[in-house]
Design an enzyme around this catalytic site. Structure first.
Site, PDB file in Angstrom:
ATOM      1  CG  ASP A 272     -41.347  30.409 -27.651  1.00  0.00           C
ATOM      2  OD1 ASP A 272     -41.708  29.541 -26.850  1.00  0.00           O
ATOM      3  OD2 ASP A 272     -40.190  30.499 -28.094  1.00  0.00           O
TER       4      ASP A 272
ATOM      5  CB  SER B 291     -44.358  30.161 -40.055  1.00  0.00           C
ATOM      6  OG  SER B 291     -43.409  29.182 -39.702  1.00  0.00           O
ATOM      7  CB  THR B 292     -48.687  33.779 -39.573  1.00  0.00           C
ATOM      8  OG1 THR B 292     -49.242  33.703 -38.244  1.00  0.00           O
ATOM      9  CG2 THR B 292     -49.081  32.566 -40.368  1.00  0.00           C
ATOM     10  N   GLY B 293     -46.043  35.080 -37.636  1.00  0.00           N
ATOM     11  CA  GLY B 293     -45.691  36.263 -36.846  1.00  0.00           C
ATOM     12  C   GLY B 293     -44.318  36.763 -37.234  1.00  0.00           C
TER      13      GLY B 293
ATOM     14  CG  ASN C 235     -36.647  30.386 -30.593  1.00  0.00           C
ATOM     15  OD1 ASN C 235     -35.875  29.628 -29.998  1.00  0.00           O
ATOM     16  ND2 ASN C 235     -37.134  31.476 -30.041  1.00  0.00           N
TER      17      ASN C 235
ATOM     18  CG  ASP D  23     -53.502  34.609 -24.931  1.00  0.00           C
ATOM     19  OD1 ASP D  23     -52.790  33.638 -25.250  1.00  0.00           O
ATOM     20  OD2 ASP D  23     -53.211  35.413 -24.039  1.00  0.00           O
ATOM     21  CB  ILE D  24     -52.863  29.723 -28.042  1.00  0.00           C
ATOM     22  CG1 ILE D  24     -53.091  28.209 -28.194  1.00  0.00           C
ATOM     23  CG2 ILE D  24     -51.432  30.025 -27.624  1.00  0.00           C
ATOM     24  CD1 ILE D  24     -52.357  27.570 -29.356  1.00  0.00           C
TER      25      ILE D  24
HETATM   26  P1  ADP Z   1     -43.545  32.548 -35.584  1.00  0.00           P
HETATM   27  O1  ADP Z   1     -42.171  32.878 -35.063  1.00  0.00           O
HETATM   28  O2  ADP Z   1     -43.735  31.072 -35.870  1.00  0.00           O
HETATM   29  O3  ADP Z   1     -43.944  33.443 -36.706  1.00  0.00           O
HETATM   30  P2  ADP Z   1     -45.134  34.073 -33.646  1.00  0.00           P
HETATM   31  O4  ADP Z   1     -45.422  33.694 -32.246  1.00  0.00           O
HETATM   32  O5  ADP Z   1     -44.319  35.288 -33.890  1.00  0.00           O
HETATM   33  O6  ADP Z   1     -44.499  32.770 -34.327  1.00  0.00           O
HETATM   34  O7  ADP Z   1     -46.499  34.256 -34.420  1.00  0.00           O
HETATM   35  C1  ADP Z   1     -47.334  33.213 -34.850  1.00  0.00           C
HETATM   36  C2  ADP Z   1     -48.777  33.683 -34.855  1.00  0.00           C
HETATM   37  O8  ADP Z   1     -49.283  33.659 -33.526  1.00  0.00           O
HETATM   38  C3  ADP Z   1     -49.000  35.106 -35.346  1.00  0.00           C
HETATM   39  O9  ADP Z   1     -50.138  35.087 -36.214  1.00  0.00           O
HETATM   40  C4  ADP Z   1     -49.289  35.892 -34.085  1.00  0.00           C
HETATM   41  O10 ADP Z   1     -50.184  36.970 -34.323  1.00  0.00           O
HETATM   42  C5  ADP Z   1     -49.970  34.858 -33.237  1.00  0.00           C
HETATM   43  N1  ADP Z   1     -49.933  35.035 -31.772  1.00  0.00           N
HETATM   44  C6  ADP Z   1     -49.117  35.824 -31.012  1.00  0.00           C
HETATM   45  N2  ADP Z   1     -49.386  35.669 -29.702  1.00  0.00           N
HETATM   46  C7  ADP Z   1     -50.407  34.749 -29.618  1.00  0.00           C
HETATM   47  C8  ADP Z   1     -51.150  34.159 -28.549  1.00  0.00           C
HETATM   48  N3  ADP Z   1     -50.920  34.474 -27.280  1.00  0.00           N
HETATM   49  N4  ADP Z   1     -52.117  33.248 -28.863  1.00  0.00           N
HETATM   50  C9  ADP Z   1     -52.364  32.904 -30.146  1.00  0.00           C
HETATM   51  N5  ADP Z   1     -51.702  33.422 -31.191  1.00  0.00           N
HETATM   52  C10 ADP Z   1     -50.743  34.337 -30.948  1.00  0.00           C
END
Ligand code: ADP
Length: 169
Positions: free
Chosen positions: A34, A122-124, A24, A10-11
């Site tokens: 986000d 962008s991968t979520g 966004n 988790d970042i």
């Molecule tokens: P986007 O709208 O740019 O696709 P998202 O936040 O939906 O952004 O997803 C981007 C990536 O971050 C995805 O691979 C998702 O699994 C991952 N992700 C979601 N929550 C976390 C977190 N807390 N820490 C790191 N990566 C995360």
């Protein structure tokens, strides 16, 4: 000399000078990374985002650009917000995804950040295929001149971790 590192998790638990947010364009919060950043970072981040919306970014932050705010309660000095492109099967938006990485590093350099953590932008919700996103992210940060000493990709799950690990080798 810039080192690329990879970690799974988790970042918002990372410690770095700057954490990159896959924001966004509204800058007012969302799901995924986000949502997690605003939840753990507390209200100071949103407050600064609102100020940015009321001044420089009245129409929101354009896709491919980046802007920094405080990191609030996170273990970082700054959050760098960048807006990834939504995946399109009919239009090549790779340049915008590359731009997110370049612009985030440019902002990091302006701030004097030495360690920067990136999620897989962008991968979520924006559905960019992981292997391609990993290729663009890794190629771009490798080809961007920067004073940042450590660029750390923080991948949430096994699949994302594996995709980035294959690119970094
Ligand atoms: P986007 O709208 O740019 O696709 P998202 O936040 O939906 O952004 O997803 C981007 C990536 O971050 C995805 O691979 C998702 O699994 C991952 N992700 C979601 N929550 C976390 C977190 N807390 N820490 C790191 N990566 C995360």
């Amino acid at each position: 000399m810039t080192t690329l590192t990879l970690t799974q998790g988790d970042i918002t638990r990372e410690s770095a000078d700057a954490l990159v947010n896959a924001a966004n364009s509204s800058l007012l919060g969302g799901g995924g990374v986000d949502g997690a950043i605003h939840r753990r970072g507390g209200p100071a981040i949103l407050e600064e985002c609102r100020t940015l919306r009321a001044s420089r970014y009245g129409r929101g932050l354009p896709t491919g650009q980046a802007v920094a705010t405080t990191a609030g309660d996170l273990d970082a000095r700054w959050v760098i917000h960048t807006v990834g492109p939504v995946w399109s099967a009919t239009e090549d938006r790779s340049d915008l995804l590359a731009s997110c990485h370049r612009e985030s590093l440019r902002v990091a350099d302006e701030l004097g950040a030495r360690t920067v953590a990136f999620p897989a932008i962008s991968t979520g919700v924006y559905r960019w295929p992981l292997d391609d996103a990993a290729r663009i992210a890794v190629e771009t940060v490798r080809n961007t001149p920067t004073a940042v000493e450590e660029i750390r990709f923080v991948l949430f799950d096994d699949r994302a971790y594996e995709a980035f690990a294959r690119r970094i080798g």
